[in-house]
Design an enzyme around this catalytic site. Structure first.
Site, PDB file in Angstrom:
ATOM      1  N   SER A 256       0.925  -1.435  -0.043  1.00 64.50           N
ATOM      2  CA  SER A 256      -0.057  -0.076   0.042  1.00 64.50           C
ATOM      3  C   SER A 256       0.720   1.251  -0.107  1.00 64.50           C
ATOM      4  O   SER A 256       0.465   2.444  -0.390  1.00 64.50           O
ATOM      5  CB  SER A 256      -1.189   0.037   1.396  1.00 64.50           C
ATOM      6  OG  SER A 256       0.076   0.088   2.364  1.00 64.50           O
ATOM      7  N   ARG A 257       2.132   1.097   0.379  1.00 57.60           N
ATOM      8  CA  ARG A 257       3.071   2.324   0.310  1.00 57.60           C
ATOM      9  C   ARG A 257       4.350   1.860   0.364  1.00 57.60           C
ATOM     10  O   ARG A 257       4.926   0.798   0.435  1.00 57.60           O
ATOM     11  CB  ARG A 257       2.712   3.147   1.470  1.00 57.60           C
ATOM     12  CG  ARG A 257       3.218   2.397   2.884  1.00 57.60           C
ATOM     13  CD  ARG A 257       2.877   3.280   3.942  1.00 57.60           C
ATOM     14  NE  ARG A 257       3.516   2.653   5.266  1.00 57.60           N
ATOM     15  CZ  ARG A 257       2.841   2.416   6.594  1.00 57.60           C
ATOM     16  NH1 ARG A 257       1.816   2.565   6.553  1.00 57.60           N
ATOM     17  NH2 ARG A 257       3.771   1.930   7.370  1.00 57.60           N
TER      18      ARG A 257
ATOM     19  N   LYS B 294      15.158 -10.125   9.932  1.00 59.14           N
ATOM     20  CA  LYS B 294      15.589 -10.041   8.635  1.00 59.14           C
ATOM     21  C   LYS B 294      16.964 -11.097   8.494  1.00 59.14           C
ATOM     22  O   LYS B 294      17.113 -11.491   7.353  1.00 59.14           O
ATOM     23  CB  LYS B 294      16.241  -8.590   8.740  1.00 59.14           C
ATOM     24  CG  LYS B 294      15.057  -7.639   8.720  1.00 59.14           C
ATOM     25  CD  LYS B 294      13.963  -7.738   7.623  1.00 59.14           C
ATOM     26  CE  LYS B 294      13.145  -6.604   7.384  1.00 59.14           C
ATOM     27  NZ  LYS B 294      12.244  -6.843   6.297  1.00 59.14           N
TER      28      LYS B 294
ATOM     29  N   ILE C 157      16.481   3.486   2.805  1.00 51.35           N
ATOM     30  CA  ILE C 157      15.342   4.095   1.394  1.00 51.35           C
ATOM     31  C   ILE C 157      14.513   4.899   2.154  1.00 51.35           C
ATOM     32  O   ILE C 157      14.018   4.730   3.219  1.00 51.35           O
ATOM     33  CB  ILE C 157      14.689   2.718   1.115  1.00 51.35           C
ATOM     34  CG1 ILE C 157      15.680   1.747   0.668  1.00 51.35           C
ATOM     35  CG2 ILE C 157      14.092   3.144  -0.271  1.00 51.35           C
ATOM     36  CD1 ILE C 157      16.811   1.853  -0.319  1.00 51.35           C
TER      37      ILE C 157
ATOM     38  N   ALA D 207      17.056  -9.854  13.931  1.00 54.07           N
ATOM     39  CA  ALA D 207      16.887 -11.012  13.983  1.00 54.07           C
ATOM     40  C   ALA D 207      16.061 -11.875  12.990  1.00 54.07           C
ATOM     41  O   ALA D 207      16.223 -12.888  12.343  1.00 54.07           O
ATOM     42  CB  ALA D 207      16.413 -11.866  15.517  1.00 54.07           C
TER      43      ALA D 207
ATOM     44  N   TYR E 229      14.159  -6.898  14.990  1.00 50.90           N
ATOM     45  CA  TYR E 229      14.358  -6.574  13.440  1.00 50.90           C
ATOM     46  C   TYR E 229      15.410  -7.335  12.787  1.00 50.90           C
ATOM     47  O   TYR E 229      15.044  -8.015  12.096  1.00 50.90           O
ATOM     48  CB  TYR E 229      14.286  -5.019  13.341  1.00 50.90           C
ATOM     49  CG  TYR E 229      14.185  -4.496  11.840  1.00 50.90           C
ATOM     50  CD1 TYR E 229      12.872  -4.562  11.245  1.00 50.90           C
ATOM     51  CD2 TYR E 229      15.323  -4.303  11.254  1.00 50.90           C
ATOM     52  CE1 TYR E 229      12.722  -4.027   9.815  1.00 50.90           C
ATOM     53  CE2 TYR E 229      15.003  -3.735   9.847  1.00 50.90           C
ATOM     54  CZ  TYR E 229      14.109  -3.909   9.201  1.00 50.90           C
ATOM     55  OH  TYR E 229      13.802  -3.219   7.798  1.00 50.90           O
TER      56      TYR E 229
HETATM   57  P1  NAI Z   1       6.425   1.030   5.124  1.00 47.11           P
HETATM   58  O1  NAI Z   1       6.245   1.096   6.728  1.00 47.11           O
HETATM   59  O2  NAI Z   1       6.312   2.269   4.284  1.00 47.11           O
HETATM   60  O3  NAI Z   1       5.445   0.020   4.651  1.00 47.11           O
HETATM   61  C1  NAI Z   1       5.274  -1.322   5.178  1.00 47.11           C
HETATM   62  C2  NAI Z   1       4.006  -1.919   4.352  1.00 47.11           C
HETATM   63  O4  NAI Z   1       3.760  -3.196   4.959  1.00 47.11           O
HETATM   64  C3  NAI Z   1       2.710  -1.257   4.307  1.00 47.11           C
HETATM   65  O5  NAI Z   1       2.017  -1.452   3.264  1.00 47.11           O
HETATM   66  C4  NAI Z   1       1.960  -2.023   5.461  1.00 47.11           C
HETATM   67  O6  NAI Z   1       0.642  -2.176   5.326  1.00 47.11           O
HETATM   68  C5  NAI Z   1       2.549  -3.522   5.308  1.00 47.11           C
HETATM   69  N1  NAI Z   1       2.313  -4.364   6.565  1.00 47.11           N
HETATM   70  C6  NAI Z   1       2.830  -4.204   7.580  1.00 47.11           C
HETATM   71  N2  NAI Z   1       2.427  -5.228   8.450  1.00 47.11           N
HETATM   72  C7  NAI Z   1       1.917  -5.896   7.752  1.00 47.11           C
HETATM   73  C8  NAI Z   1       1.293  -7.397   7.940  1.00 47.11           C
HETATM   74  N3  NAI Z   1       1.028  -7.802   9.247  1.00 47.11           N
HETATM   75  N4  NAI Z   1       0.496  -7.930   6.909  1.00 47.11           N
HETATM   76  C9  NAI Z   1       0.518  -7.253   5.689  1.00 47.11           C
HETATM   77  N5  NAI Z   1       0.764  -6.077   5.409  1.00 47.11           N
HETATM   78  C10 NAI Z   1       1.842  -5.617   6.508  1.00 47.11           C
HETATM   79  O7  NAI Z   1       7.754   0.157   5.022  1.00 47.11           O
HETATM   80  P2  NAI Z   1       9.056   0.143   3.861  1.00 47.11           P
HETATM   81  O8  NAI Z   1      10.009   1.146   4.489  1.00 47.11           O
HETATM   82  O9  NAI Z   1       8.294   0.346   2.447  1.00 47.11           O
HETATM   83  O10 NAI Z   1       9.517  -1.162   4.055  1.00 47.11           O
HETATM   84  C11 NAI Z   1       9.316  -2.150   3.191  1.00 47.11           C
HETATM   85  C12 NAI Z   1      10.223  -3.504   3.514  1.00 47.11           C
HETATM   86  O11 NAI Z   1      11.619  -3.178   3.137  1.00 47.11           O
HETATM   87  C13 NAI Z   1      10.041  -3.875   4.830  1.00 47.11           C
HETATM   88  O12 NAI Z   1      10.209  -5.331   5.153  1.00 47.11           O
HETATM   89  C14 NAI Z   1      11.402  -3.038   5.560  1.00 47.11           C
HETATM   90  O13 NAI Z   1      11.742  -3.865   6.689  1.00 47.11           O
HETATM   91  C15 NAI Z   1      12.236  -3.238   4.281  1.00 47.11           C
HETATM   92  N6  NAI Z   1      13.300  -2.428   4.463  1.00 47.11           N
HETATM   93  C16 NAI Z   1      13.153  -0.962   4.379  1.00 47.11           C
HETATM   94  C17 NAI Z   1      14.174  -0.102   4.361  1.00 47.11           C
HETATM   95  C18 NAI Z   1      14.182   1.357   4.204  1.00 47.11           C
HETATM   96  O14 NAI Z   1      15.117   2.318   4.477  1.00 47.11           O
HETATM   97  N7  NAI Z   1      12.655   1.948   4.216  1.00 47.11           N
HETATM   98  C19 NAI Z   1      15.512  -0.635   4.647  1.00 47.11           C
HETATM   99  C20 NAI Z   1      15.586  -1.914   4.752  1.00 47.11           C
HETATM  100  C21 NAI Z   1      14.524  -2.839   4.516  1.00 47.11           C
END
Ligand code: NAI
Length: 249
Positions: free
Chosen positions: A17-18, A162, A191, A160, A158
């Site tokens: 969604s985002r 990942k 990111i 653990a 987190y």
């Molecule tokens: P965000 O918080 O902007 O988006 C997370 C998304 O996951 C949202 O769409 C939310 O609805 C969904 N979500 C959360 N819990 C959920 C559940 N139980 N079931 C279904 N959907 C669920 O996060 P972002 O930054 O876009 O991160 C996405 C992925 O990338 C994550 O796994 C994060 O750990 C990883 N990541 C992000 C980094 C960053 O710098 N933004 C760096 C390294 C990894």
């Protein structure tokens, strides 16, 4: 118009969604894949992603489901295979943070992060892989983090989860390889998304000073890598950990 190298493919992107998931869903759709947009909370945001895809001539469905809950994941997978006939590409992107120093970490913060970030990928992979096996073609792409390789202070839960996702990816690569299913894991650095916006400016400046390319990554940077790993061109890459971090040195 982009090339249509994913035409005929069906993708599921969790947490779409985002942030990264949204950019990944839009990129896969631009290459011709039908995309299932999974999310857990914000209905309007998920609907807006589908609308954006459709406005560019792509196809998308939106499915609300908590990836940590088997009773939600099973029907989600069934709904996609009923509507679209198959699942070819799974991007386990859904993730949360609940940061705290270990000595102060509430047990729920440990459980919630492990459940969403690791159990969620386990459940989605387990139920989506059947369709890939039937078609002898599949791409599993997991979104881990540099934290999963290096460990981050204040993020034991987190890190653990990942790190577990990295080992999970390699095990799945071994189990599924004979059926022409690849399984790879991406470790993004910093990111710019809602998740990282919350960090204090001081922390952001410190991180930036360690990035060789002198900029934070964008969700589109990560989406490009996912698109490549999902394509036919990446058919001989499996079990790999690929960092996309602008050169953290
Ligand atoms: P965000 O918080 O902007 O988006 C997370 C998304 O996951 C949202 O769409 C939310 O609805 C969904 N979500 C959360 N819990 C959920 C559940 N139980 N079931 C279904 N959907 C669920 O996060 P972002 O930054 O876009 O991160 C996405 C992925 O990338 C994550 O796994 C994060 O750990 C990883 N990541 C992000 C980094 C960053 O710098 N933004 C760096 C390294 C990894």
């Amino acid at each position: 118009m982009d090339n249509q190298e994913l035409k005929g493919r069906v993708s599921l992107v969790t947490g779409a969604s985002r942030g990264l998931g949204k950019a990944i869903a839009i990129r896969l759709a631009s290459l011709g894949s039908k995309v299932a947009i999974n999310y857990v909370a914000r209905d309007e945001e998920a609907a807006a992603v589908a609308k954006e895809i459709e406005s560019k001539g792509g196809e998308a469905i939106v499915i609300k489901a908590n990836v940590a809950d088997a009773d939600a994941v099973k029907p989600m997978i069934r709904q996609i295979t009923d509507k679209c006939g198959r699942i070819d590409i799974l991007v386990n992107n859904a993730g949360i943070v609940k940061d705290s120093l270990l000595l102060r970490m509430p047990d729920e913060a440990w459980d919630d992060v492990i459940n969403t970030n690791l159990r969620g990928a386990y459940l989605c992979t387990k139920f989506a892989m059947r369709s890939m096996m039937e078609n002898s073609w599949g791409r599993i792409i997991n979104i881990s983090s540099l934290a999963g390789l290096l460990g981050n202070a204040g993020q034991a839960n987190y890190s653990a989860a990942k790190g577990g996702l990295i080992a999970f990816t390699k095990a799945v690569a071994r189990e599924a390889g004979a059926r022409n299913i690849t399984s790879n894991v991406i470790c993004p650095g910093f990111i710019t998304t809602d998740m990282t916006d919350k960090l204090p400016q001081e922390a952001k400046s410190m991180i930036l000073s360690r990035i060789a390319l002198k900029r934070f990554g964008t969700p589109q940077d990560v989406a490009e890598l996912v698109a490549f790993l999902a394509s036919e061109r990446a058919g001989y890459i499996t079990g790999q950990v690929i960092c996309i971090d602008g050169g953290v040195v």
